[in-house]
Design a protein around this motif. Structure first.
Motif, PDB file in Angstrom:
ATOM      1  N   HIS A 164      25.039  21.363  14.481  1.00 37.12           N
ATOM      2  CA  HIS A 164      24.564  21.774  15.808  1.00 37.12           C
ATOM      3  C   HIS A 164      24.659  23.304  15.942  1.00 37.12           C
ATOM      4  O   HIS A 164      23.738  23.963  16.411  1.00 37.12           O
ATOM      5  CB  HIS A 164      25.386  21.074  16.895  1.00 37.12           C
ATOM      6  CG  HIS A 164      24.825  21.254  18.272  1.00 37.12           C
ATOM      7  ND1 HIS A 164      25.579  21.142  19.402  1.00 37.12           N
ATOM      8  CD2 HIS A 164      23.580  21.568  18.710  1.00 37.12           C
ATOM      9  CE1 HIS A 164      24.826  21.373  20.465  1.00 37.12           C
ATOM     10  NE2 HIS A 164      23.609  21.629  20.080  1.00 37.12           N
ATOM     11  N   GLU A 168      21.680  26.123  16.491  1.00 39.71           N
ATOM     12  CA  GLU A 168      21.677  26.654  17.870  1.00 39.71           C
ATOM     13  C   GLU A 168      21.972  28.149  17.972  1.00 39.71           C
ATOM     14  O   GLU A 168      21.659  28.756  18.995  1.00 39.71           O
ATOM     15  CB  GLU A 168      22.767  25.877  18.645  1.00 39.71           C
ATOM     16  CG  GLU A 168      22.739  25.961  20.138  1.00 39.71           C
ATOM     17  CD  GLU A 168      21.599  25.172  20.765  1.00 39.71           C
ATOM     18  OE1 GLU A 168      20.814  25.783  21.500  1.00 39.71           O
ATOM     19  OE2 GLU A 168      21.486  23.964  20.501  1.00 39.71           O
ATOM     20  N   GLU A 224      22.951  19.861  27.129  1.00 36.25           N
ATOM     21  CA  GLU A 224      21.759  19.314  26.465  1.00 36.25           C
ATOM     22  C   GLU A 224      20.995  18.426  27.442  1.00 36.25           C
ATOM     23  O   GLU A 224      19.778  18.293  27.353  1.00 36.25           O
ATOM     24  CB  GLU A 224      22.132  18.532  25.204  1.00 36.25           C
ATOM     25  CG  GLU A 224      22.759  19.365  24.089  1.00 36.25           C
ATOM     26  CD  GLU A 224      21.808  20.369  23.440  1.00 36.25           C
ATOM     27  OE1 GLU A 224      20.588  20.246  23.640  1.00 36.25           O
ATOM     28  OE2 GLU A 224      22.301  21.292  22.773  1.00 36.25           O
ATOM     29  N   ASP A 261      14.945  22.088  20.599  1.00 35.84           N
ATOM     30  CA  ASP A 261      16.142  21.248  20.746  1.00 35.84           C
ATOM     31  C   ASP A 261      15.755  19.769  20.697  1.00 35.84           C
ATOM     32  O   ASP A 261      16.521  18.942  20.188  1.00 35.84           O
ATOM     33  CB  ASP A 261      16.871  21.565  22.062  1.00 35.84           C
ATOM     34  CG  ASP A 261      17.843  22.740  21.911  1.00 35.84           C
ATOM     35  OD1 ASP A 261      17.836  23.374  20.837  1.00 35.84           O
ATOM     36  OD2 ASP A 261      18.591  23.019  22.862  1.00 35.84           O
ATOM     37  N   HIS A 266      19.022  17.070  19.773  1.00 39.57           N
ATOM     38  CA  HIS A 266      20.343  17.434  20.273  1.00 39.57           C
ATOM     39  C   HIS A 266      20.817  16.532  21.412  1.00 39.57           C
ATOM     40  O   HIS A 266      22.013  16.373  21.597  1.00 39.57           O
ATOM     41  CB  HIS A 266      20.350  18.892  20.758  1.00 39.57           C
ATOM     42  CG  HIS A 266      20.365  19.869  19.625  1.00 39.57           C
ATOM     43  ND1 HIS A 266      20.256  21.219  19.800  1.00 39.57           N
ATOM     44  CD2 HIS A 266      20.481  19.670  18.289  1.00 39.57           C
ATOM     45  CE1 HIS A 266      20.307  21.819  18.624  1.00 39.57           C
ATOM     46  NE2 HIS A 266      20.426  20.902  17.697  1.00 39.57           N
TER      47      HIS A 266
HETATM   48 FE   LIG Z   1      20.912  22.337  21.649  1.00 35.79          FE
END
Ligand SMILES: [Fe+2]
Ligand SMILES: [Fe+2]
Length: 327
Positions: A164, A168, A224, A261, A266
């Motif tokens: 992640h 990100e 998220e 995303d 995510h």
């Molecule tokens: Fe994200």
């Protein structure tokens, strides 16, 4: 004796025999109350047994039970959890039950109504973008921390968190692009300072990371969640844009970010993490839920602060750095 945890409320005011507060723009007043109950009321915002609240504040437990019932009739009390451990899937299901109500809460800050009604300003939009830029850039402070703090016996979870972070770390670029499209020079964006509440939010994530993997993961899932529900976040910006002459190229990077995303999936990360835990102790489950609730508070207060700071007539856009020679 069971606990009574109130749903989220703001602007709590204690009078002599009254309590008033706001929830989702509605003003509530509870009266008449004994002065002891007035003092005990704030404790109902955490899941503390009524016996303990009675002892701490010297209040008769019967009075607290009576108050709890009154608040429950107004739908202001969270339903109680069972006792004993919970498995990861059940914990995730519980989180999903709370999430829509939490998200409505996060987006109930007056900023949105002001912006949607056309009573806001371009400056307020720029301010929001700037703070999103800083918050997203600050991911580089809390994401590596949670990877490091995740116990190494949970290798799969550690790997998910590391992935992640890798996906990100540079997403602040999307917000920089939107700011440049709003006429803010890149050098000004890079040289700006975040608002204190933006720092608070990213430090809260660091605190969650140090507390436990689950405490961090639930907060991350909430953020998220803002990308998952396009009805909240995405559509708001589309509806705001025409009021203030915001060009498409200052909105599009936000949607490009949502799409990326989305491609990374995510929004399902938290579910995947929860599935790795066959059993979560009740204490840990409640602690993680409490971090989730606090995250909603942070988002609300953050939005409120952006509104106050960038809504001031003297606010000129970018928050300049603290300067020893001048400040
Ligand atoms: Fe994200
Ligand atoms: Fe992102």
């Amino acid at each position: 004796m069971t606990a009574a945890m109130l749903k989220k409320l703001y602007d709590l005011n204690k009078g002599h025999s009254t309590i008033s507060f706001v929830r989702r723009g509605v003003q509530y007043t509870v009266e008449p109350l004994s002065s002891k109950v007035v003092q005990a009321f704030p404790y109902l915002q955490a899941r503390i047994p009524l016996d303990d609240i009675g002892q701490i504040t010297g209040t008769a437990v019967e009075e607290l039970v009576h108050l709890k019932e009154e608040l429950r009739r107004e739908n202001l009390v969270e339903e109680e959890e069972g006792a004993g451990p919970v498995n990861g899937r059940a914990f995730y299901a519980r989180f999903r039950e709370f999430l829509p109500d939490w998200m409505r809460e996060a987006f109930s800050a007056p900023y949105w109504e002001v912006m949607l009604s056309g009573k806001g300003s371009k400056q307020l939009y720029i301010g929001y973008l700037l703070e999103l830029y800083h918050y997203t850039r600050n991911a580089n402070r809390h994401m590596p921390l949670v990877v490091a703090a995740c116990p190494s016996e949970w290798k799969e979870v550690k790997r998910m968190l590391a992935t992640h972070y890798f996906e990100e770390w540079n997403h602040y670029d999307f917000f920089a692009c939107a700011l440049i499209a709003m006429g803010i020079p890149k050098s000004d964006v890079e040289a700006s300072d975040p608002l204190p509440s933006t720092l608070e939010m990213s430090n809260f994530m660091r605190q969650a990371a140090r507390t436990s993997t689950l405490c961090y993961a639930i907060c991350s899932a909430i953020l998220e969640g803002t990308t998952e529900d396009s009805g909240n976040y995405g559509e708001y910006f589309r509806r705001i844009a025409p009021h203030y002459g915001i060009p498409d190229k200052a909105i599009q990077p936000l949607f490009d970010h949502l799409a990326l995303d989305g491609d990374y999936n995510h929004s399902s990360l938290f579910e995947q993490i929860c599935e790795q835990f066959p059993e979560i102790s009740r204490r840990e489950a409640e602690r993680a839920m409490s971090f989730g609730r606090q995250m909603i508070d942070h988002i609300y207060l953050w939005t409120e602060h952006i509104h106050q700071y960038y809504g001031r007539s003297g606010s000129h856009g970018v928050r300049r750095k603290f300067d020893l020679a001048r400040d």
